[in-house]
Design a protein around this motif. Structure first.
Motif, short mmCIF file in Angstrom:
data_model
loop_
_atom_site.label_atom_id
_atom_site.label_comp_id
_atom_site.label_asym_id
_atom_site.label_seq_id
_atom_site.Cartn_x
_atom_site.Cartn_y
_atom_site.Cartn_z
N LEU A 101 6.30 -9.89 1.83
CA LEU A 101 6.44 -11.13 2.61
C LEU A 101 7.89 -11.38 2.98
O LEU A 101 8.20 -11.76 4.12
CB LEU A 101 5.88 -12.30 1.81
N LEU A 102 8.81 -11.15 2.02
CA LEU A 102 10.24 -11.33 2.31
C LEU A 102 10.71 -10.36 3.40
O LEU A 102 11.43 -10.74 4.32
CB LEU A 102 11.07 -11.13 1.04
N ASN A 103 10.29 -9.12 3.28
CA ASN A 103 10.69 -8.12 4.26
C ASN A 103 10.16 -8.45 5.65
O ASN A 103 10.88 -8.41 6.64
CB ASN A 103 10.18 -6.73 3.84
N ILE A 104 8.87 -8.78 5.71
CA ILE A 104 8.25 -9.07 7.01
C ILE A 104 8.82 -10.36 7.60
O ILE A 104 9.08 -10.42 8.81
CB ILE A 104 6.72 -9.16 6.86
N SER A 105 9.06 -11.37 6.75
CA SER A 105 9.62 -12.62 7.25
C SER A 105 11.00 -12.41 7.86
O SER A 105 11.31 -12.93 8.94
CB SER A 105 9.72 -13.65 6.12
N GLY A 106 11.83 -11.62 7.16
CA GLY A 106 13.16 -11.33 7.71
C GLY A 106 13.08 -10.60 9.04
O GLY A 106 13.82 -10.91 9.98
N LEU A 107 12.17 -9.62 9.11
CA LEU A 107 12.01 -8.88 10.37
C LEU A 107 11.46 -9.78 11.48
O LEU A 107 11.89 -9.67 12.62
CB LEU A 107 11.07 -7.68 10.16
N VAL A 108 10.52 -10.67 11.14
CA VAL A 108 9.96 -11.58 12.16
C VAL A 108 11.04 -12.45 12.75
O VAL A 108 11.16 -12.59 13.98
CB VAL A 108 8.83 -12.46 11.54
N ILE A 109 11.86 -13.05 11.89
CA ILE A 109 12.93 -13.92 12.38
C ILE A 109 13.91 -13.13 13.22
O ILE A 109 14.31 -13.55 14.32
CB ILE A 109 13.64 -14.62 11.21
N GLY A 110 14.33 -11.97 12.72
CA GLY A 110 15.29 -11.16 13.45
C GLY A 110 14.74 -10.67 14.78
O GLY A 110 15.42 -10.72 15.81
N MET A 111 13.49 -10.20 14.78
CA MET A 111 12.90 -9.69 16.02
C MET A 111 12.64 -10.81 17.01
O MET A 111 12.84 -10.63 18.22
CB MET A 111 11.59 -8.94 15.69
#
Length: 786
Positions: free
Chosen positions: A21-31
């Protein structure tokens, strides 16, 4: 095999829900942030590039030396277009463009105001703006026709076919609709127009002239296919000199269509940039935000390497090659990037209208466009590969013998790599925080600059219809009824400069070609606008009838002209002798970021387009507006009452800078948020791995504060190192940014201290939340035998 890779990747994702969840959340915000920025970048880069003849379309500009600089300006004389077409066979078509035209259109009892332009008949043949009705080859050839946009057609005629219908212009002339134009797209410099009127109508109503000294319109040309633009530029450069002797250093130059929007800033006669600099800046910011999101992924993946070490060792013993392990770990990162990409596209689609409003652009995602999906898939793959590259190569490098013997030690190397990645993350975040602070301080600095006049309770109204002939009656009623303190007619709003020229005076140095802003008023400007009068008096036609040829100078003009005693001096302009009656303090008419130009304020012999009204402060603004509207309706019944507040018009000067500042602040916040998100994951994992150590320390008497400090200090030092890296880079970048402004701030140490402390406090708060959680845990549980 690939299917197996993704199956295992999916299982690992579900097995480690928190870190996934942390990894995907960071990628979602960045993307999402990167997608929003890149949508704006793509929009900016697409301006007017949809025209089929874009490589042959040019804007003619003037280049000349005055005020000791080589200046370039894009307004040209009205006769330049037809003269250049007659003299040069290389020109296939030309069109003059006189925008900002406002007319009242009447159809029966319906009356609507529209904004548009006068153009020559070839305009729609040169530019690819589709006609929904009508023939491009035939429209705009006679003074009795008009081309209107689809939106204006619906407003005027509803669902009826507008082609062939008649429209009354300004309650005076009738025009036939010869074409219905599709609404202008948002990515063109001609966006916002409602109609096109033929140049012949401009000539009919007396708005056109053949004076080569009046630079007031834009001139576009289309070159014959195969024409070398550089060679042709050398041929056309002297055309103004031939038609207007005395302009020996004036040259006509070509400005290519691809440069119109992004590269229109000139210094000493050469292109040095423009909006392209902002496009480059935010493209870099998009890359940095995406990089930070990928660094989060790398950090969390490598931090958990010990848990994957045995898996790697067993796979290698079972015969797995390193490249298959790399493929496995890359599959996991691509799967996470794909999930994040789908969420990011959805969030971007929902946020795009708000973001478009923020940047004043009509942004949208075309889901039916094949290229969009191709770019989206490429974007997701690149993100997945970038995020997973380091973890894949790192995890696949473990030696199975050491791992399976339990002698695997990787803490030192991995920890070192994570330190570097965290420092990179926070360095970028701190640079963006400093940039945001500098931009906002620069805007505030310009806003706080003394503008030289009183903006409050001051409005301006365009003189339309019968206002000009009834101006004295309107003025008298406003004053006699106590609605206004003062009323002044002028050639332009006080916030805009619409005219400039050279001046002649006794003692003028030979070769002096200083350009003066020209502002025309009838009387009482000092009182109406609240200007500061240094010497002399204001214009007053009732007491001094000769004030029709009076002139006021600003301080800068007096310095340029070298007058020790300016009162009574004679200034020659437009064939009129103007006598100086006063000097006013410099006030800002153009950009608040630039020096104030020398200005002459000419009397009632000039021309007028605007009426400024200073309301009586004892009246509520709403009451004053209602009474003013009633007076205008009585003397100008066919036109809707419209007005602008001077303070709001002045605030518009900061709109673009404020948008830049808001964007910088938004993405700086997202950058620091993503960095803290990764730090949160690292801190949680660190606390998890040191559970027994913390338990032992607590049993031996360590306090919660000391344990928290122990776990937080390491990350705090990384932020301090980030500051050391970021500060010189930020100073260099912002110093270059500020060089654009003549009136600018100096960067003080407090900006850097504020940015550093902000990053440090946020980082410590993020880490401390996990450190405190670990410190207050029951040591009995952590020390219990496994």
């Amino acid at each position: 095999m690939v299917k197996n890779y993704f199956k295992i990747a999916w299982r690992n994702l579900l097995k480690n829900k928190t870190y996934s969840l942390l990894n995907i959340s960071g990628l979602v915000i960045g993307m999402t942030a990167a997608m929003l920025i890149l949508s704006w970048v793509q929009h900016e880069r697409s301006f007017d590039l949809f025209h089929a003849k874009k490589d042959r379309l040019f804007l003619l500009a003037n280049r000349a030396k005055w005020n000791d600089k080589i200046n370039v300006w894009f307004y040209t004389p009205k006769p330049l277009g037809p003269a250049s077409k007659d003299e040069f066979p290389e020109i296939a078509n030309y069109s003059r463009y006189s925008g900002g035209q406002h007319f009242l259109f009447s159809v029966g009892e319906k009356r609507l105001k529209g904004s548009g332009a006068f153009v020559d008949s070839a305009f729609l043949q040169m530019f690819d703006f589709p006609l929904l009705a009508g023939n491009k080859e035939q429209v705009l050839r006679t003074p009795t026709e008009i081309v209107i946009t689809q939106s204006l057609a619906k407003r005027l005629f509803g669902q009826e076919d507008a082609l062939g219908k008649t429209v009354k212009i300004d309650s005076v002339d009738m025009a036939t609709v010869s074409g219905v134009l599709a609404d202008m797209p948002g990515n063109t410099r001609f966006d916002g127009i409602d109609f096109l009127l033929p140049w012949k109508y401009m000539e009919k109503i007396g708005y056109s002239d053949n004076y080569w000294g009046n630079n007031s319109v834009q001139t576009y040309i289309e070159l014959v296919p195969g024409t070398n633009a550089t060679s042709f530029s050398n041929k056309i450069k002297d055309i103004t000199k031939r038609h207007a002797p005395g302009n020996d250093d004036l040259a006509v130059i070509l400005h290519a269509l691809p440069d119109w929007w992004l590269r229109s800033t000139f210094e000493n006669g050469k292109i040095v940039g423009g909006r392209i600099e902002m496009v480059h800046l935010f493209t870099i910011i998009a890359g940095f935000i995406l990089l930070i999101a990928c660094i989060n992924f790398m950090n969390l993946s490598t931090a958990r390497s010990e848990k994957r070490a045995k898996e790697v060792g067993i796979r290698k013993v079972a015969g797995a090659y390193r490249k298959s392990l790399i493929g496995q770990f890359l599959s996991e990162s691509i799967l996470m990037a794909a999930i994040a990409g789908i969420v990011a596209i959805t969030v971007t689609w929902l946020a795009l209208p708000v973001f478009g409003s923020l940047v004043s652009r009509r942004l949208a995602i075309n889901f039916s466009d094949f290229h969009f999906w191709l770019n989206a898939i490429g974007f997701i793959l690149v993100t997945g590969l970038l995020a997973g590259s380091y973890p894949a190569f790192f995890l696949s490098s473990f030696q199975p013998v050491k791992v399976l013997k339990g002698t695997f030690k990787q803490a030192k190397a991995t920890f070192s790599s994570r330190k570097i990645l965290v420092v990179v993350q926070f360095s970028i975040a701190i640079i963006l925080i400093i940039s945001t602070l500098v931009v906002h301080r620069q805007i505030k600095y310009a806003k706080d600059r003394e503008n030289g006049y009183e903006k409050n309770n001051l409005i301006y109204i365009f003189e339309e219809g019968d206002v000009t002939q009834n101006s004295n009656l309107i003025k008298n009623e406003l004053l006699q009824n106590g609605i206004a303190e003062s009323v002044t007619r002028s050639s332009s709003p006080i916030t805009e400069g619409w005219s400039n020229s050279t001046m002649e005076w006794e003692g003028k140095p030979v070769g002096d070609k200083t350009i003066f802003d020209r502002f025309c008023v009838d009387e009482h400007l000092v009182k109406t606008a609240g200007l500061s009068l240094i010497i002399g008096r204001d214009m007053d036609l009732s007491q001094y009838p000769t004030d029709s040829t009076a002139i006021l100078l600003n301080e800068s003009a007096v310095k340029i002209m070298g007058f020790k005693d300016p009162i009574g001096q004679i200034i020659h302009d437009n064939g009129i002798e103007w006598h100086v009656i006063g000097v006013v303090k410099d006030f800002i008419m153009r950009s608040p970021y630039d020096p104030i130009d020398p200005m002459v304020i000419e009397g009632a012999k000039g021309w007028f387009n605007i009426m400024h009204i200073k309301f009586n402060p004892s009246l509520p603004t709403a009451t004053a507006l209602a009474k003013t509207e009633a007076i205008f309706k009585r003397y100008n019944p066919n036109y809707p009452f419209s007005y602008d507040f001077v303070d709001k018009a002045y605030a518009e000067k900061f709109k673009e800078s404020e948008q830049t500042g808001t964007m910088a602040a938004l993405f700086a916040f997202l950058t620091i948020f993503i960095s803290c998100l990764g730090l949160f994951g690292l801190a949680a994992y660190m606390a998890e791995n040191r559970t027994k150590e913390i338990g032992v320390r607590k049993v031996l008497g360590a306090s919660v504060f000391s344990i928290t400090r122990l776990l937080s200090t390491e990350f705090a030092w990384l932020v301090v190192i980030s500051c050391i890296v970021a500060f010189p880079i930020a100073y260099w970048a912002m110093d270059r940014f500020l060089q654009v402004y003549t009136y600018r701030i100096s960067m003080g140490w407090e900006l850097f201290l504020m940015a550093g402390l902000t990053a440090l406090i946020l980082a410590v708060m993020t880490v401390s939340s996990q450190a405190i959680k670990a410190a207050i845990a029951n040591p009995i549980r952590s020390l219990r035998d496994e």
